[in-house]
Design an enzyme around this catalytic site. Structure first.
Site, PDB file in Angstrom:
ATOM      1  N   LYS A 210       0.833  -1.208   0.000  1.00 31.45           N
ATOM      2  CA  LYS A 210       0.000   0.000   0.000  1.00 31.45           C
ATOM      3  C   LYS A 210       0.866   1.255   0.000  1.00 31.45           C
ATOM      4  CE  LYS A 210      -3.730   0.059   2.516  1.00 31.45           C
ATOM      5  NZ  LYS A 210      -4.680   0.169   3.660  1.00 31.45           N
ATOM      6  N   GLU A 216      10.085  -5.637   4.049  1.00 28.14           N
ATOM      7  CA  GLU A 216      10.299  -6.947   3.445  1.00 28.14           C
ATOM      8  C   GLU A 216       9.950  -6.924   1.956  1.00 28.14           C
ATOM      9  OE1 GLU A 216       8.756  -7.739   7.715  1.00 28.14           O
ATOM     10  OE2 GLU A 216       8.379  -6.319   6.079  1.00 28.14           O
ATOM     11  N   GLY A 271      -5.246  -5.256   5.452  1.00 30.92           N
ATOM     12  CA  GLY A 271      -4.469  -6.183   4.634  1.00 30.92           C
ATOM     13  C   GLY A 271      -5.023  -7.588   4.623  1.00 30.92           C
ATOM     14  N   ARG A 272      -5.456  -8.094   5.773  1.00 29.97           N
ATOM     15  CA  ARG A 272      -5.929  -9.474   5.847  1.00 29.97           C
ATOM     16  C   ARG A 272      -7.315  -9.653   5.231  1.00 29.97           C
ATOM     17  NH1 ARG A 272      -5.207  -6.962  10.521  1.00 29.97           N
ATOM     18  NH2 ARG A 272      -6.869  -6.710  12.070  1.00 29.97           N
ATOM     19  N   GLU A 357      -4.464 -12.169  13.983  1.00 34.58           N
ATOM     20  CA  GLU A 357      -4.110 -10.758  13.901  1.00 34.58           C
ATOM     21  C   GLU A 357      -5.299  -9.883  14.245  1.00 34.58           C
ATOM     22  OE1 GLU A 357      -0.999  -9.192  11.046  1.00 34.58           O
ATOM     23  OE2 GLU A 357      -2.792  -8.318  10.134  1.00 34.58           O
ATOM     24  N   HIS A 388      -2.638 -38.823  10.184  1.00 33.33           N
ATOM     25  CA  HIS A 388      -1.436 -39.622  10.434  1.00 33.33           C
ATOM     26  C   HIS A 388      -0.343 -38.788  11.090  1.00 33.33           C
ATOM     27  CE1 HIS A 388      -2.877 -43.162   8.170  1.00 33.33           C
ATOM     28  NE2 HIS A 388      -3.563 -42.251   7.502  1.00 33.33           N
ATOM     29  N   LYS A 508       8.420  -4.472  13.888  1.00 29.33           N
ATOM     30  CA  LYS A 508       8.977  -3.767  12.727  1.00 29.33           C
ATOM     31  C   LYS A 508       9.839  -2.590  13.166  1.00 29.33           C
ATOM     32  CE  LYS A 508       5.225  -4.722   9.437  1.00 29.33           C
ATOM     33  NZ  LYS A 508       4.182  -4.083   8.601  1.00 29.33           N
TER      34      LYS A 508
END
Length: 544
Positions: A210, A216, A271-272, A357, A388, A508
């Site tokens: 954005k 990152e 964002g999510r 979050e 399993h 951050k």
């Protein structure tokens, strides 16, 4: 200093649930089904292509009545209306929360500060569609004139988890002539492995940030830029091999991307929750605009179900209330989400961000520390692999782990009896978890007596079953929206803001302080705690 929150736990509906819990906490699902043989037909709900069976939960009709009363007394109805109306319910950031606008049909009206945002949403969708068709048809060419055959999305958090999950989920519908990959981790291995077998002349990068300043994402984007230019040796190539999903035209242009190829989204989208926005551009390129719009229609159908359906038949509300019942009264710590479809391999990881979050908060609307559990730890992998691995703990361990099982009546890839075996396993697991096996039943099978305690299953382990006919783009949208609204309902009842993420920001900020200390030529003065100082010093010695 914040005080201790008691507004929820002192409410009449909460206290009634506490009393009720004492009465029903030891009641077994065997008893509940024996006393009500029609329970499995009655404790179900349906909407937006999804069928929810919540009968294998440790609840009675009275439990449900009290939970619905809690939802009503929490002001859930008004809160839903406020969200759909564009009110700034993300009050810590003074923002509206309008991911529902991203999938509203053309012609709808959803206002933010008095402005209808739906036309803007569809303008961006139309721009995405036009661009996607250029890539898919081969009209969009790289700098050397070669056709784009590889698309790499660079993002992190919601700018990665959403499109990466949905690409896997909808791979059946994707253009198999395109290689689509996702880079998010600042670990160089992620980028190197994603690009090592690709030709830069045939590769398009979609940089999703954005602000176009995310550490990152921009680190990976600059590495991608260098990778392209090492081969193509002309800065002009950047505009042919990079597009941006951003709102920062200045930084996008500085990077070398033509701002005509910048796709916008808005601060009222977290964002999510951003997959249906321009963040989903890589997905649209992969599956095509028509399938992408089908996904949006599924989202919208669930939005309308959530907005208009009475709470007692409302899928997100019921799922939220049942989850809260285990979190806050049975002290369950986790939720296992177990999709019985290989395409949903990343779905649980996607839900981790959505839920943890959003509701990983410890203060309420008033800034007071909560006196109850909020969001669960979400985890899980597709069946039958999980059976399993960790199902042993769910069946016979000491922890109560509520589970959501997700399955489909039809497979997208018919192959012999595979799908019948897959779904038989899913149904068998929910039955075994609910009813278990008594010592007497185990002994009657003729096993040695010393094995009986080890082959006894307590049962009474709660599950939801979510069933759809077939995994389509629309059903994926509906499924995601159901969990989005479930998280919102729980946050409303817990009186927490599900739409900020200040905890993410702290790490951050500290990383930005540490980076120059690690990269300095001379040993810097370190002012952290003794552990962090020692680790940085050791890293500096060993990195050379």
């Amino acid at each position: 200093m914040a005080g201790r929150s008691s507004a929820l736990t002192q409410s009449p509906s909460w206290r009634a649930l506490e009393d009720h819990y004492q009465q029903v906490r030891d009641v077994h699902l065997r008893t509940l089904f024996a006393e009500d043989p029609e329970r499995g037909n009655r404790m179900v709900a349906e909407g937006a292509g999804l069928y929810l069976d919540y009968s294998k939960n440790r609840i009675t009709g009275e439990t449900l009545r009290l939970l619905l009363q809690l939802a009503e007394q929490s002001g859930l109805g008004a809160r839903i209306e406020a969200m759909f109306n564009g009110d700034k319910i993300n009050f810590t950031e003074q923002r509206a929360v309008l991911h529902v606008a991203l999938r509203a049909p053309r012609g709808a009206t959803i206002l933010v500060d008095g402005k209808n945002v739906v036309p803007e949403v569809h303008a961006v969708l139309d721009k995405m569609a036009a661009f996607s068709e250029k890539v898919r048809s081969g009209t969009w060419r790289g700098y050397t004139g070669m056709r784009v055959r590889n698309v790499i999305n660079i993002g992190i958090g919601g700018s990665d988890l959403g499109p990466a999950m949905a690409y896997d989920a909808l791979r059946y519908y994707s253009d198999r002539d395109l290689t689509v990959r996702f880079v998010s981790n600042v670990d160089s291995t992620d980028f190197v492995e994603a690009t090592r077998d690709l030709d830069p002349a045939e590769t398009l990068f979609i940089v999703s940030s954005k602000t176009f300043t995310t550490l990152e994402t921009l680190t990976n984007a600059h590495s991608a830029r260098e990778w392209v230019l090492r081969s193509l040796r002309d800065d002009a190539a950047v505009a042919k091999h990079f597009v941006a999903v951003s709102t920062n035209a200045t930084e996008v242009k500085k990077f070398g991307i033509d701002t005509e190829n910048m796709f916008e989204f808005w601060d009222w989208v977290g964002g999510r929750y951003s997959l249906p926005s321009a963040i989903g551009l890589s997905l649209m390129v992969a599956i095509g605009p028509d399938n992408f719009r089908q996904m949006l229609s599924g989202y919208h159908e669930m939005d309308e179900h959530f907005r208009t359906t009475p709470f007692e038949r409302n899928l997100p509300v019921l799922a939220a209330l049942v989850g809260l019942w285990y979190d806050d009264f049975f002290d369950a710590q986790t939720l296992a989400v177990l999709p019985y479809d290989h395409y949903l391999g990343r779905f649980s990881a996607y839900l981790q961000q959505l839920d943890m979050e959003s509701n990983g908060k410890h203060v309420d609307f008033d800034g007071n520390v909560v006196g109850y559990q909020t969001g669960p730890i979400v985890w899980g992998t597709p069946g039958t692999n999980g059976q399993h691995a960790y199902f042993q703990l769910i069946h016979q361990g000491t922890k109560l782990i509520p589970c959501d099982f997700i399955g489909f009546s039809q497979t997208l890839n018919p192959l012999g009896r595979h799908h019948d075996l897959l779904m038989a396993n899913m149904f068998a697991q929910t039955e075994a978890l609910a009813f278990g096996k008594t010592g007497e039943e185990a002994a009657s099978e003729g096993i040695p007596q010393y094995q009986v305690p080890h082959r006894t299953f307590e049962g009474n382990r709660p599950t939801n079953t979510i069933l759809a006919k077939r995994l389509t783009p629309a059903i994926l949208g509906s499924l995601i929206a159901m969990y989005e609204h479930k998280v919102f309902v729980q946050g409303t009842i817990w009186r927490i803001n599900s739409f900020d993420q200040w905890g993410v920001e702290l790490g951050k900020a500290l990383a930005l302080r540490i980076i120059p200390e690690m990269e300095a030529r001379e040993s810097p003065q370190l002012l952290h705690d003794s552990s962090t100082n020692t680790l940085i010093e050791r890293y500096r010695r060993e990195r050379l």
